[in-house]
Enzyme design. Structure first.
Site, PDB file in Angstrom:
ATOM      1  CB  ALA A 249      44.291  45.064  38.057  1.00 14.39           C
ATOM      2  CB  CYS A 250      44.455  40.966  40.572  1.00 12.29           C
ATOM      3  SG  CYS A 250      43.003  41.659  41.376  1.00 12.29           S
ATOM      4  CB  SER A 251      48.377  40.173  37.013  1.00  9.34           C
ATOM      5  OG  SER A 251      47.442  39.109  37.004  1.00  9.34           O
TER       6      SER A 251
END
Lengths: 411, 411
Positions: free
Chosen positions: B193-195
């Site tokens: 995801a966002c990382s």
């Protein structure tokens, strides 16, 4: 100084590489024996296997698809009669075994797959607070691998899920598994189809060598029955479900009674659409209708066979050359389990003769193609008789194309 | 001997770690200056950004959703009147900017998103022989990054696609990009995801340190408009599309005029369903109907805010402590770009005061939340004024939960 084995080396940009990749003697010289290959910094200390509860024989699968094909042909009889459509051909159990070597496969659900009006699993809808199906398959495989390694789940600090299809985008399945284990550190999902296990092993090795992790679990929850095309004669028999797990540690840290040095990994990819699946999150935004056959597994099998076999032979040969090992010095090849003829051709290309089952064990007869799990199942089930110093090659190949191999040696 | 920086260290199992993780002086002592942090083996030699062709203002988005909400409420008026359903609330452009700091976002297609009867992009269906949309976004970002690095595309030998949603399972998008670049080596897709960017950077660093690759491209093609929920007031404004690329090389190999040492990475995950999306390949096999709202992005925003902010503060503090650096010694924080208040709270938690835009640049006003690309966009657009020796932290956080950070220093 080469970082991975702490030996002096030169590092010309951009072709520098681990010094282990450079043959210690000239290419024309006599290959060294296993004992002279430098020891490895990382070892496999355990493997685990989850086998789904249901097995489907070729005869069962053929009976179901025959009903489906006959009904489809009857429903499209007028179009078929005027040549507007081609009649679908009924499947053949004998042909399946002869063409592939597959006799049966395991699945997470049997009645849905065998229902000729459904031809896909029945999977109960689970709420977000229930363990997901991929995490559920992963846990027993991981526990088995950790038990071999002599490690507790809470000692794990890196979980990499590598498989050919992930059941959701976020949160990552690997993080769900990390939480279920009570593990610390970090986790992520990766996908490079059938080579997801061998590639993930390399990511784990790299993380261990560079100190980014201390106890790595690689896990491959393959629910191939969720993306196989059970409606097509050429594809319906190919796949089976399974989950494998591998524990990796630095050699200096390992406490397992059985350890396998990871001597050298090699990863290779070359783009091909010969194996493809267009199901994905952008489908609802696409203008125009996709053929439903594009939203599950499809392949041009003959093309794959012709293109992949020589690539894999070259890949393994280069691996062994880099370690100045003769193919005859390799005790066992744990090959990707997609097709028996493919494996025989590849092993013949490497060894110069058709291998026996002792040299290249077969598990696809019972498991079929379990995508990334296949070569790991072979390694898991067929290594107990090897002795200290024995060398083997775990090698995967498939969609992408992707080819990955790890040369291992029993300590 | 620590492999990653070739310094003597002890390696107790299983808590051994790179020696750089150990403070060179006791925890109570005075933090060292930037110059005393050991040099890094890997550098970022280039970054690139693809910005989609269309921008949508809050006012445009609100106008579209207002039509949709009013029509929905009218269609469900009788149920709403008897309390069987809750009326949907109309969105508010002023509220959006106040609550999030977002003024506009870029998208790959505008008219589909703004069509109140569609609320998702119009993406032309592409055949398998056409370049996919994620690969198409990736190439200009990669070319820009390679130009900064002074490298040709055919010198690349590792492509990692890290993003919060992949458009298909196989062949990997990364392999398609590798082929389009004419690159060699290997490639795979990953998702946390966002990382995904900060985690992929670490995978690239590990691969470079261990000699598994020589020239790594990490690329983050985020088509968030394909999995955002534009029908819900709480979610419709959050995301934007973008693609970032990062080139990584061993310091010894780098030839770029501008180089950023990757001093220390830290990856952290902790399972949460507060941000979730259940779209996936198993949906067609699930028994029972899923709420369509489960098949796109959903979150419990307040819970995320409360839980993630303190985790990120602790994460960054531990990163700096491990390098015995004071927060005041960090010249710039390139934070994940989800919500301005979140970033201010996090930076305040680290610095002890609200940061100014020079210390923690904001790009979410124009780009909104571009998932994994956000902190890299901030780094890409806001580093030109820093000088040799300046330290910064690239930090991502989001679904999973996942938190990743890389402490960097300009050479």
């Amino acid at each position: 100084m080469c970082r991975c084995c702490v030996r002096a080396t030169t590092s010309p940009a951009p072709t520098s590489w681990c010094c282990r990749a450079e043959p210690p003697v000239g290419p024309g010289s006599t290959p060294v024996a296993s004992a002279t290959v430098p020891s490895a910094d990382v070892v496999i200390t355990g493997t685990g296997l989850f086998t789904p509860p249901y097995s489907i024989s070729n005869a069962e699968l053929v009976a179901s698809l025959t009903v489906s094909v006959n009904e489809w042909n009857a429903a499209h009889a007028s179009e078929i009669a005027v040549g507007a459509r081609e009649a679908r051909q009924v499947p053949d159990a004998e042909f399946i075994e002869k063409a592939s070597g597959i006799k049966s496969r395991f699945v997470m659900n049997k009645d849905g797959v065998l229902d000729p009006h459904r031809l896909r699993p029945h999977l109960p809808l689970r709420g977000e607070d229930e363990l997901g199906l991929q995490a559920e398959m992963a846990l027993p495989a991981i526990y088995e691998a950790l038990a071999q390694a002599g490690r507790r789940p809470d000692e794990v600090d890196c979980v990499i899920v590598g498989c050919s299809n992930l059941q959701r985008a976020y949160p990552a399945v690997a993080i769900e598994i990390q939480a279920a284990l009570g593990a610390g550190g970090w986790a992520y999902d990766m996908n490079v189809a059938c080579s997801s296990a061998t590639f993930s092993i390399q990511s784990g090795v790299d993380a261990l060598c560079n100190g980014s992790a201390n106890l790595v679990v690689v896990v491959n929850p393959e629910i191939t029955s969720g993306h196989n095309n059970f409606a097509m004669r050429d594809h319906h028999f190919i796949f089976g479900d399974a989950c494998t797990a591998i524990v990796l540690e630095r050699t200096a840290d390992a406490i397992a009674s059985e350890q396998w040095e990871v001597l050298r990994g090699r990863l290779q990819t070359k783009f091909s659409n010969a194996i493809r699946n267009d199901f994905g999150f952008l489908n609802p935004s696409e203008d125009g209708e996709r053929d439903s056959m594009e939203l599950v597994f499809r392949q041009r099998g003959q093309q794959v066979f012709k293109e992949v076999c020589p690539m894999v032979v070259g890949h393994i040969r280069e691996q062994l050359d880099a370690l100045t090992l003769e193919p005859a010095g390799v005790r066992r090849f744990w090959l990707h389990q997609a097709n028996l003829k493919m494996n025989q051709l590849i092993a013949k290309g490497v060894l110069g003769r058709v291998p026996n089952e002792d040299e290249a064990p077969v598990i696809l007869d019972r498991y079929a193609n379990t995508s990334s799990a296949g070569s790991v199942i072979a390694f898991h089930l067929h290594r107990g008789d090897l002795v200290s110093g024995d060398l083997g090659v775990i090698c995967s190949f498939g969609a992408g194309y992707s080819i990955g191999s790890q040369v291992v040696r029993k300590r």
